[in-house]
Design a protein around this motif. Sequence first.
Motif: not given
Length: 258
Positions: A55-56, A58-63, A67, A70, A74
């Motif tokens: 899930l993390v 997926l989120l980082l792949n969008q921003i 980048k 983040y 993590y």
Amino acid sequence: MSFFEWDFGSMLSHRFIGLENYKEVLGDEYFRTVFINSLVYTLVTVPGQMLAGFLVALLLNQITRFKVGYRVLYYLPVITSWVVASLIFKYVFNTEGLLNYFLMNIVHITSANVRWLDTRWGGMTVAMLLGIWKGIGWNMVVFLAALQTVPTDLYEAAAIDGATAWDKMWNVTIPSIRGTILFALVMLTIGGFNVFTSIKMITGGEPGHQTDVILTWMYHKAFSTGKFGYAAALSFITTVVLAILAVIQFKLMQQKDQ
């Protein structure tokens, strides 16, 4: 070593005893306890790490902004010392620790200290929380690298066909990174059965070895009781179990591919 009587009393002369060490391990009630603990730890932490890390990722792949920052945030738990992290968790969940102080004196939810680490599943839960927290960053890096290899034209074709975000993830993303999922699953399963430091530092196997896992029990039998033959047999049994689990995981993934 597992086929010999190998302990503190027979360090210079070893007597061949065949499968007696294996019989002793498999007939030991503590072995069943530590095996169940290791199995539960693996069944909880492996899906927890993979799901949270995915899930993390997926989120980082969008921003597009910050980048790298983040990713570093993590990934910090991964490079944090297991000893330091375990001691922090022990301090937080100790009977006189930070969590009980917060519950009693800040939010007034409880009137007495909760003994988080004094029960079998209480101690195991704390260790599992630490295991999941430590593993999110590693899974994030692995899955993020895999997500970046998925061709964008697959998503564009799915969008033309009217696919929803869930459809894209289930029918495009997951099949495209199936190899990475298998890699993470096998590696984390091996890691789950080899947990040692967090259990040793947080509970020490207490109460009464009820929170011991395979490696801490192996360590206890070898270096506290001197039963090196028993410990060697236990290590070989663990290796066989992990090999069987790895084969099953590969077979299941191959069937899904077909």
